[in-house]
Design a protein around this motif. Structure first.
Motif, mmCIF file in Angstrom:
data_model
loop_
_atom_site.group_PDB
_atom_site.id
_atom_site.type_symbol
_atom_site.label_atom_id
_atom_site.label_comp_id
_atom_site.label_asym_id
_atom_site.label_seq_id
_atom_site.Cartn_x
_atom_site.Cartn_y
_atom_site.Cartn_z
ATOM 1 N N ILE A 2 0.863 -1.179 0.000
ATOM 2 C CA ILE A 2 0.000 0.000 0.000
ATOM 3 C C ILE A 2 0.905 1.237 0.000
ATOM 4 C CG2 ILE A 2 -1.805 1.258 1.213
ATOM 5 C CD1 ILE A 2 -2.545 -1.375 2.584
ATOM 6 N N ARG A 3 0.597 2.180 -0.880
ATOM 7 C CA ARG A 3 1.426 3.385 -0.954
ATOM 8 C C ARG A 3 0.547 4.602 -1.259
ATOM 9 N NH1 ARG A 3 1.849 5.102 -6.071
ATOM 10 N NH2 ARG A 3 1.323 3.644 -7.754
ATOM 11 N N ALA A 177 -2.965 3.768 -3.201
ATOM 12 C CA ALA A 177 -2.979 2.657 -4.149
ATOM 13 C C ALA A 177 -2.605 1.393 -3.390
ATOM 14 C CB ALA A 177 -1.986 2.907 -5.276
ATOM 15 N N GLY A 178 -3.102 0.252 -3.866
ATOM 16 C CA GLY A 178 -2.723 -1.021 -3.277
ATOM 17 C C GLY A 178 -3.682 -1.578 -2.250
ATOM 18 N N ILE A 193 2.213 6.449 7.585
ATOM 19 C CA ILE A 193 2.445 6.886 6.215
ATOM 20 C C ILE A 193 3.869 7.427 6.174
ATOM 21 C CG2 ILE A 193 1.725 8.409 4.350
ATOM 22 C CD1 ILE A 193 -1.056 8.505 5.599
ATOM 23 N N GLY A 194 4.758 6.710 5.518
ATOM 24 C CA GLY A 194 6.167 7.095 5.561
ATOM 25 C C GLY A 194 6.658 7.079 7.002
ATOM 26 N N ASP A 255 5.111 7.269 -0.531
ATOM 27 C CA ASP A 255 5.348 6.710 0.813
ATOM 28 C C ASP A 255 4.612 5.392 0.982
ATOM 29 O OD1 ASP A 255 7.042 8.680 1.760
ATOM 30 O OD2 ASP A 255 5.508 9.724 2.949
ATOM 31 N N GLU A 256 5.275 4.466 1.649
ATOM 32 C CA GLU A 256 4.625 3.218 1.990
ATOM 33 C C GLU A 256 3.687 3.429 3.176
ATOM 34 O OE1 GLU A 256 5.718 -1.445 3.120
ATOM 35 O OE2 GLU A 256 7.309 0.009 2.647
#
Length: 262
Positions: A2-3, A177-178, A193-194, A255-256
């Motif tokens: 997921i990013r 996304a993801g 997030i990041g 960011d992941e």
């Protein structure tokens, strides 16, 4: 994985978003520069208060024609540019005359739209262009939040209706996304997030703003009904609200995203 697919801020409440490569999340949970300006109705007292329900000024929920106005804000130059049809105004917000020019341009445009009837209501005109362009204060809720949704959830809605539906209708700060469709509604606890940690607060109950086509400014999809009838929701919901942990920070496209406690 997921990013972060896209990031948005909304300098002028109720108007078009700015797509950004990164966003600064403040300790209070608001995005820096987000909803730092607004067009208030003439009869609004203390228009710079931080609690700002949509009824106090121009908002997409009640004035769908606003979606057609392209707005850009240059933080450094302190200029707002407003473009629609044959109107193109670039004004200094530190100059009262510049603010008045922006308000006049919005008024002139709205007179040409189906929303012109709003201008005849008592206490609406003249609009006042308010806010300092720095302080994020014109959110719908007293508590600052970062809003987030998964692109897959929007794609699911798009597939269910004939009108085009994309992320812009839902006006989130963060698009992911993801994720599987609607996955984010099941999250609870903490996500990262990041380098920035957030706590999940609650789902976002949607208003009529999502029914307005972001290109035409016309209500072309009964999305509130679609969310409840076709997706079985008790209230029309898409996306979630977040609050930062430990003072916020900067989030970036790419960011992941890690759900720490689902």
């Amino acid at each position: 994985m997921i990013r972060v697919e896209a990031l948005y801020r909304y300098p002028v409440k109720g108007f078009t978003p700015e797509r950004r490569d990164e966003l600064v999340v403040q300790p209070d949970g608001r995005v820096k520069g987000d909803r730092s300006l607004a067009f208030a109705f003439a009869d609004v007292e203390s228009p710079d208060d931080t609690v700002w329900p949509k009824s106090r000024g121009l908002a997409l929920m009640g004035v769908p024609s606003l979606a057609r106005i392209a707005v850009a804000y240059d933080d450094a130059a302190r200029h707002v540019r407003l473009r629609v049809d044959d109107i193109d105004v670039d004004a200094d917000i530190d100059d009262p005359a510049g603010r008045a020019e922006l308000a006049a341009a919005v008024t002139a445009y709205l007179r040409t739209t189906p929303d012109a009837r709003l201008l005849e209501e008592e206490g609406v005109l003249p609009f006042a262009f308010v806010g300092d362009g720095r302080t994020s204060r014109f959110q719908d809720r007293p508590q600052g939040y970062v809003s987030l949704h998964g692109a897959a959830s929007v794609a699911d809605v798009d597939a269910a209706v004939p009108a085009p539906v994309d992320d812009r209708r839902f006006r989130s700060n963060v698009v992911l996304a993801g994720t599987a469709p609607w996955e984010e509604l099941e999250w609870a606890g903490t996500l990262r997030i990041g380098d920035v940690a957030f706590t999940v607060q609650k789902p976002i109950e949607r208003c009529a703003a999502i029914t307005a086509n972001p290109d035409t400014g016309v209500r072309d999809a009964r999305l509130l009904r679609v969310l409840t009838s076709q997706f079985g929701q008790a209230t029309p919901t898409l996306g979630i609200l977040l609050l930062p942990v430990d003072g916020g920070g900067t989030i970036r496209v790419g960011d992941e995203v890690t759900v720490i406690r689902a």
